[in-house]
Design a protein around this motif. Structure first.
Motif, PDB file in Angstrom:
ATOM      1  N   ASN A 116      -4.790   4.555   6.224  1.00  0.00           N
ATOM      2  CA  ASN A 116      -5.442   3.708   4.587  1.00  0.00           C
ATOM      3  C   ASN A 116      -6.924   4.228   4.371  1.00  0.00           C
ATOM      4  OD1 ASN A 116      -2.507   3.620   4.256  1.00  0.00           O
ATOM      5  ND2 ASN A 116      -2.632   1.505   3.629  1.00  0.00           N
ATOM      6  N   SER A 165       0.511  -0.955   0.386  1.00  0.00           N
ATOM      7  CA  SER A 165       0.130   0.348  -0.353  1.00  0.00           C
ATOM      8  C   SER A 165       0.808   0.774   0.344  1.00  0.00           C
ATOM      9  CB  SER A 165      -1.231   0.239   1.045  1.00  0.00           C
ATOM     10  OG  SER A 165      -0.301   0.872   2.401  1.00  0.00           O
ATOM     11  N   ARG A 166       0.347   2.540  -0.489  1.00  0.00           N
ATOM     12  CA  ARG A 166       0.885   4.048  -1.076  1.00  0.00           C
ATOM     13  C   ARG A 166       1.754   3.917  -1.318  1.00  0.00           C
ATOM     14  NH1 ARG A 166       1.923   5.454   6.031  1.00  0.00           N
ATOM     15  NH2 ARG A 166      -0.513   5.329   6.894  1.00  0.00           N
ATOM     16  N   ILE A 225      -6.770   5.453   1.052  1.00  0.00           N
ATOM     17  CA  ILE A 225      -5.246   5.364   0.137  1.00  0.00           C
ATOM     18  C   ILE A 225      -5.231   4.417  -0.232  1.00  0.00           C
ATOM     19  CG2 ILE A 225      -2.821   4.987   0.246  1.00  0.00           C
ATOM     20  CD1 ILE A 225      -3.523   7.388   2.580  1.00  0.00           C
ATOM     21  N   ASP A 252       2.612  13.151  -0.138  1.00  0.00           N
ATOM     22  CA  ASP A 252       3.061  11.614   0.596  1.00  0.00           C
ATOM     23  C   ASP A 252       3.288  11.895   2.217  1.00  0.00           C
ATOM     24  OD1 ASP A 252       5.489  13.393   0.731  1.00  0.00           O
ATOM     25  OD2 ASP A 252       6.316  11.058  -0.119  1.00  0.00           O
ATOM     26  N   GLU A 306       0.295   7.803  -2.501  1.00  0.00           N
ATOM     27  CA  GLU A 306       0.384   6.627  -3.057  1.00  0.00           C
ATOM     28  C   GLU A 306       2.368   7.309  -3.530  1.00  0.00           C
ATOM     29  OE1 GLU A 306      -2.493   7.231  -3.306  1.00  0.00           O
ATOM     30  OE2 GLU A 306      -3.945   5.665  -2.997  1.00  0.00           O
TER      31      GLU A 306
END
Ligand code: NAD
Length: 338
Positions: free
Chosen positions: A332, A246-247, A337, A305, A279
């Motif tokens: 998230n 993730s991200r 996200i 970010d 991200e």
């Protein structure tokens, strides 16, 4: 429910405030401004935040502008469990004295030196180190971007040495007094730039050297990475690991996302607040392994970010969640996200 104060309500501070407000385990108890500008007015009128002033002598200016003020920064931090300091870099040291006097924990941003807190933070790489600490520093947007992909790749690849050329935006979009307007500026002109050593403050033992230049753009930074590796890894392995993290997001030039301009246009389509892209986009076509060297290109939306990292840092310092992956997942989900 923990109380969070945001000292400095500019590019980063206003985003951190909204991200805190989006969580269900913390709330904004105040934000601070030094000037009664549109952001100060919006903070009170549109967002409903209590506004405190960073420079008490300016109280009249806020009154004359018709902006309601709840007190001074010193008043604000009395009420807080933690302060997220989003003032411009270098104001940190004087604020640290104030936080110590008030006995309040604080999180700084990447414009401050690592030495100010002796501790730097990245949600993936070293959440544990800041757990329960009084002060930490969320590393800069560029350092966050580099760390996010390199740390993700670390279990897969035996990283021997990293080299990165950092193409930096000349200014944030609202920076009318900065440049360049028509030049490419080695910045700094010496090697290494500070970015490599800064990654090492959160990613223990990494061998990384960076060089940086400024270009006339405001949208994003862009990084070009060359990673010497000690094991056999294919492009598909790298893609697979980055896709799962993730991200981090994989983007394809072949789908019309061949530039930072098109990526930020995509971010607008996502319909998020301020069209932010939390991200780190990595171009799929750029990933390649040649003679034990991994190459890839990525971009960084500098304004946003680091925002989820600040939320995780709050949970670490206040010991609200001991597992970094759980905090990351929570942040998230609240912020939408990927
Ligand atoms: P900014 O100039 O947009 O905002 C700073 C805010 O702090 C302004 O609202 C200013 O009025 C306020 N301020 C100034 N002095 C103050 C004081 N004494 N007390 C209270 N408030 C005060 O700056 P920014 O871009 O949000 O940067 C903040 C920090 O985040 C810096 O350390 C910077 O290096 C870091 N950072 C910035 C970016 C970016 O691209 N903008 C990305 C990552 C990290």
């Amino acid at each position: 429910m923990k109380s969070v104060a945001i000292n400095g309500y500019g590019t980063i501070g206003k985003r951190v405030a909204d991200a805190v407000a989006a969580q269900n385990d913390m709330k904004v108890i105040g934000v601070s401004k030094t000037r009664p500008n549109f952001e100060a007015r919006n903070a009170v009128k549109e967002k409903g935040y209590d506004l405190y002033i960073g420079i008490p002598e300016r109280e009249n200016q806020f009154k004359e502008a018709g902006i309601e003020v709840a007190g001074t920064v010193e008043d604000m931090i009395q009420e807080a469990d933690i302060v997220v300091d989003c003032t411009p870099g270098t104001i940190g040291p004087q604020n640290l004295e104030m936080y110590k006097k008030a006995g309040v924990k604080a999180i700084y941003q990447g414009g401050e030196d690592h030495d100010l807190t002796g501790l730097s933070f990245n949600s993936f790489a070293n959440y544990d180190k800041s757990y329960g600490a009084d002060y930490t520093r969320v590393v800069s947007c560029n350092t966050t971007g580099l760390t996010r992909t390199l740390y993700t790749l670390n279990p897969l690849i035996d990283i021997k040495k990293v080299r990165s050329v950092m193409v930096r935006r000349g200014s944030d979009p609202n920076g009318v007094k900065k440049g360049p307007i028509n030049a490419i500026v080695p910045n700094p002109p010496k090697v290494p730039s500070h970015h490599g050593p800064d990654v090492a403050t959160v990613f223990d033992g990494i061998n990384i050297t960076t060089m940086a230049l400024l270009v006339p753009t405001t949208l994003m930074h862009q990084h070009n990475l060359m990673v010497e590796i000690g094991n056999d890894v294919s492009k598909d392995d790298v893609l697979d690991v980055l896709e799962k993290r993730s991200r981090v997001m994989i983007v394809k030039a072949s789908e019309g996302l061949g530039s930072t301009a098109e990526i930020m246009e995509y971010a607008k389509e996502l319909g998020r607040s301020r069209s932010d892209l939390y991200e780190i986009p990595v171009w799929e076509e750029s990933i390649n392994v040649v003679d034990n060297e991994l190459f890839y290109m990525q971009a960084v939306h500098q304004e946003s970010d680091v925002v989820p990292e600040n939320i995780d840092a709050i949970r670490a310092l206040l010991e609200m969640e001991s597992d970094n992956e759980k905090s990351i997942a929570k942040t998230n989900k609240a912020m939408g996200i990927f």
